[in-house]
Design a protein around this motif. Structure first.
Motif, PDB file in Angstrom:
ATOM      1  N   GLY A 293       0.799  -1.210   0.000  1.00 23.48           N
ATOM      2  CA  GLY A 293       0.000   0.000   0.000  1.00 23.48           C
ATOM      3  C   GLY A 293       0.836   1.267   0.000  1.00 23.48           C
ATOM      4  O   GLY A 293       0.428   2.283  -0.567  1.00 23.48           O
ATOM      5  N   ARG A 294       2.019   1.203   0.609  1.00 16.86           N
ATOM      6  CA  ARG A 294       2.833   2.413   0.766  1.00 16.86           C
ATOM      7  C   ARG A 294       3.757   2.656  -0.414  1.00 16.86           C
ATOM      8  O   ARG A 294       3.936   3.799  -0.862  1.00 16.86           O
TER       9      ARG A 294
ATOM     10  N   TRP B 166      14.924  -4.348  -7.026  1.00 14.51           N
ATOM     11  CA  TRP B 166      13.608  -3.714  -7.094  1.00 14.51           C
ATOM     12  C   TRP B 166      12.559  -4.749  -6.718  1.00 14.51           C
ATOM     13  O   TRP B 166      12.393  -5.760  -7.403  1.00 14.51           O
ATOM     14  N   ALA B 167      11.848  -4.523  -5.624  1.00 15.26           N
ATOM     15  CA  ALA B 167      10.799  -5.434  -5.177  1.00 15.26           C
ATOM     16  C   ALA B 167       9.454  -4.969  -5.712  1.00 15.26           C
ATOM     17  O   ALA B 167       9.121  -3.793  -5.631  1.00 15.26           O
ATOM     18  N   VAL B 168       8.691  -5.908  -6.255  1.00 15.25           N
ATOM     19  CA  VAL B 168       7.386  -5.608  -6.838  1.00 15.25           C
ATOM     20  C   VAL B 168       6.330  -6.320  -6.002  1.00 15.25           C
ATOM     21  O   VAL B 168       6.362  -7.541  -5.848  1.00 15.25           O
ATOM     22  N   PHE B 169       5.367  -5.565  -5.463  1.00 19.68           N
ATOM     23  CA  PHE B 169       4.430  -6.088  -4.474  1.00 19.68           C
ATOM     24  C   PHE B 169       3.042  -6.384  -5.024  1.00 19.68           C
ATOM     25  O   PHE B 169       2.338  -7.233  -4.481  1.00 19.68           O
ATOM     26  N   GLY B 170       2.604  -5.686  -6.064  1.00 19.94           N
ATOM     27  CA  GLY B 170       1.235  -5.823  -6.535  1.00 19.94           C
ATOM     28  C   GLY B 170       1.022  -7.021  -7.451  1.00 19.94           C
ATOM     29  O   GLY B 170       1.926  -7.447  -8.174  1.00 19.94           O
ATOM     30  N   HIS B 171      -0.195  -7.555  -7.434  1.00 16.34           N
ATOM     31  CA  HIS B 171      -0.538  -8.721  -8.249  1.00 16.34           C
ATOM     32  C   HIS B 171      -0.434  -8.422  -9.738  1.00 16.34           C
ATOM     33  O   HIS B 171       0.199  -9.172 -10.499  1.00 16.34           O
ATOM     34  N   ALA B 172      -1.039  -7.320 -10.190  1.00 19.69           N
ATOM     35  CA  ALA B 172      -1.049  -7.009 -11.620  1.00 19.69           C
ATOM     36  C   ALA B 172       0.365  -6.766 -12.140  1.00 19.69           C
ATOM     37  O   ALA B 172       0.716  -7.231 -13.237  1.00 19.69           O
TER      38      ALA B 172
ATOM     39  N   TRP C 295       5.924 -13.285  -4.658  1.00 14.48           N
ATOM     40  CA  TRP C 295       4.692 -14.083  -4.603  1.00 14.48           C
ATOM     41  C   TRP C 295       3.959 -13.838  -3.288  1.00 14.48           C
ATOM     42  O   TRP C 295       2.726 -13.794  -3.246  1.00 14.48           O
ATOM     43  N   ALA C 296       4.745 -13.730  -2.204  1.00 14.64           N
ATOM     44  CA  ALA C 296       4.165 -13.602  -0.867  1.00 14.64           C
ATOM     45  C   ALA C 296       3.326 -12.347  -0.719  1.00 14.64           C
ATOM     46  O   ALA C 296       2.468 -12.277   0.152  1.00 14.64           O
ATOM     47  N   SER C 297       3.561 -11.362  -1.560  1.00 14.99           N
ATOM     48  CA  SER C 297       2.755 -10.139  -1.541  1.00 14.99           C
ATOM     49  C   SER C 297       1.657 -10.187  -2.606  1.00 14.99           C
ATOM     50  O   SER C 297       0.499  -9.867  -2.331  1.00 14.99           O
ATOM     51  N   ALA C 298       2.019 -10.577  -3.824  1.00 12.02           N
ATOM     52  CA  ALA C 298       1.055 -10.574  -4.927  1.00 12.02           C
ATOM     53  C   ALA C 298      -0.180 -11.408  -4.605  1.00 12.02           C
ATOM     54  O   ALA C 298      -1.308 -11.031  -4.948  1.00 12.02           O
ATOM     55  N   ASN C 299       0.018 -12.532  -3.924  1.00 11.68           N
ATOM     56  CA  ASN C 299      -1.099 -13.422  -3.625  1.00 11.68           C
ATOM     57  C   ASN C 299      -1.964 -12.950  -2.462  1.00 11.68           C
ATOM     58  O   ASN C 299      -2.900 -13.654  -2.063  1.00 11.68           O
TER      59      ASN C 299
ATOM     60  N   GLU D  96       8.853   0.438 -17.274  1.00 17.18           N
ATOM     61  CA  GLU D  96       8.059   1.120 -16.261  1.00 17.18           C
ATOM     62  C   GLU D  96       7.200   0.087 -15.542  1.00 17.18           C
ATOM     63  O   GLU D  96       6.453  -0.664 -16.173  1.00 17.18           O
ATOM     64  N   VAL D  97       7.333   0.036 -14.232  1.00 17.46           N
ATOM     65  CA  VAL D  97       6.557  -0.895 -13.423  1.00 17.46           C
ATOM     66  C   VAL D  97       5.937  -0.109 -12.270  1.00 17.46           C
ATOM     67  O   VAL D  97       6.659   0.539 -11.500  1.00 17.46           O
ATOM     68  N   GLY D  98       4.624  -0.160 -12.170  1.00 13.16           N
ATOM     69  CA  GLY D  98       3.955   0.528 -11.085  1.00 13.16           C
ATOM     70  C   GLY D  98       4.249   2.009 -11.019  1.00 13.16           C
ATOM     71  O   GLY D  98       4.327   2.590  -9.936  1.00 13.16           O
TER      72      GLY D  98
END
Length: 398
Positions: free
Chosen positions: A38-39, A50-56, A314-318, A298-300
């Motif tokens: 969320g943040r 680079w960590a990516v947290f969102g599912h999409a 995965w632990a965040s996207a799911n 470009e990501v997010g």
């Protein structure tokens, strides 16, 4: 003086968004990822990833191997460390080992192991499900799948402990030595089968023997390629299946309503497989996977240059609320296509059918042999990044 203080303050601003190895994150990885999603949904880590947290965003990465390369290791990694077109022929070989008929043929062996281990668990006293069930099950079932002798059970359990400790310390020298040790176990099994053929005996007809006969582009696989394939199968299996079993047992112990429902319907293997997937969506056994950008992307809403390391979480996207409303709720009516537990795209986990078989069989045996599974002992700490799951899982069986 005032200008100097301003410069100092500006220079002190960190050049990263978060530290995935900080004590705060390690205290509860899942909660930390939920907060970051969320943040700061795409975050530069202190280690340069680079960590990516969102599912999409994660799904877009998984479906774009041209922009997000899997070739992230300096060592040969077959086939998951390869990109198209090299990846395809190797993946075709690997997929042959996880067909439905192979899973059907392996099921009785898997069940015997699960039945024996569950029968040996103490009743009416505290049991650490990780040490008494999860770790030996992962070890023994993988050795059986590969056709390896029981004499390797002890060495592989010790190897797993050493590997996890070295990874946690980021001890590169130790990690390299431990990797060579594991490769030695594989090469020993290959040599045993070659010697059997040389002496006129028939080597066992198992996955390890079959790999010796595989070809790529009209030539036999090299030992280096075979070792890499088996390493990827086995190392991932030992850690991830053990973590998965611990997560499943802990979840059932803390959710007696789910436990009771699954116990009543335990003969439905398909249902148990779906239940396993849903529980492991909530609490991931495998935290992340790596990619490398081949171009500026470009990501997010953030620009990531070419050649950067990207972590698919995965632990965040799911657990993304945009896809999984009330993400902590166990629900079997969710769309299974949204669950990224086993990945997606050309690099989706080839061993997913085996993992689902193993976990559903183990659940059947555990639920069938017990009347209740309850929490016991102190609340355990979560396993440390990059591992998922729990360090210990104390339960009481009746």
């Amino acid at each position: 003086m005032e200008q100097k203080r301003d410069d100092t303050a500006r220079d002190a601003v960190p050049a990263f968004d978060w530290d995935p190895r900080s004590e705060e994150v390690q205290a509860d990885q899942i909660a930390a990822y939920d907060a970051m999603r969320g943040r700061c949904p795409v975050a530069l880590g202190a280690q340069g990833n680079w960590a990516v947290f969102g599912h999409a965003d994660n799904r877009a990465i998984l479906e774009d191997p041209r922009s997000f390369s899997n070739a992230v290791s300096a060592h040969l990694t077959v086939p998951n460390g390869m990109d198209p077109p090299e990846h395809g022929p190797y993946r075709a070989i690997v997929d042959k080992y996880y067909t439905p008929w192979r899973m059907h043929a392996f099921e009785p062996t898997c069940r015997r192991i699960a039945h024996r281990l569950v029968a040996g668990l103490a009743r009416d006293t505290e049991v650490d499900a990780m040490a008494a069930l999860a770790e030996p099950f992962a070890n023994e079932v993988q050795c059986a799948f590969m056709g390896w002798p029981e004499t390797l059970h002890g060495p592989l359990r010790e190897w797993t402990r050493k590997n996890q400790a070295a990874t946690l310390r980021l001890d590169r020298k130790a990690m390299s030595a431990i990797a060579l040790e594991f490769d030695g176990y594989i090469r020993e099994q290959l040599e045993t089968r070659r010697e059997a053929r040389t002496s006129g005996a028939e080597p066992p007809m198992d996955a390890t023997t079959e790999l010796l006969g595989e070809q790529i582009d009209g030539r036999p696989l090299t030992d280096e390629e075979i070792v890499s394939i088996v390493r990827n199968w086995t190392v991932g299996e030992l850690g991830t299946i053990a973590a998965s079993v611990g997560i499943l047992v802990r979840f059932l112990a803390r959710h007696p309503d789910v436990q009771g429902d699954l116990r009543a319907r335990r003969h439905d293997a398909g249902l148990l497989a779906r239940a396993s997937d849903e529980i492991l969506r909530i609490d991931a056994p495998l935290i992340a996977n790596r990619r490398r950008t081949t171009r500026e992307v470009e990501v997010g809403g953030r620009i990531i240059p070419a050649g950067e390391r990207v972590v698919v979480l995965w632990a965040s996207a799911n657990r993304d609320e945009a896809v999984f409303d009330h993400a902590d709720e166990f629900r079997l009516d969710r769309n299974p296509a949204d669950n990224l537990l086993y990945g997606e795209g050309i690099h989706a986990c080839p061993g997913a059918p085996l993992a689902r078989l193993e976990l559903s069989v183990l659940l059947q045996e555990l639920l069938g042999a017990t009347a209740s599974i309850e929490p016991a002992g102190e609340e355990p700490r979560r396993a440390a990044y990059p591992s998922g799951g729990w360090s210990t899982v104390g339960v009481r069986l009746a």
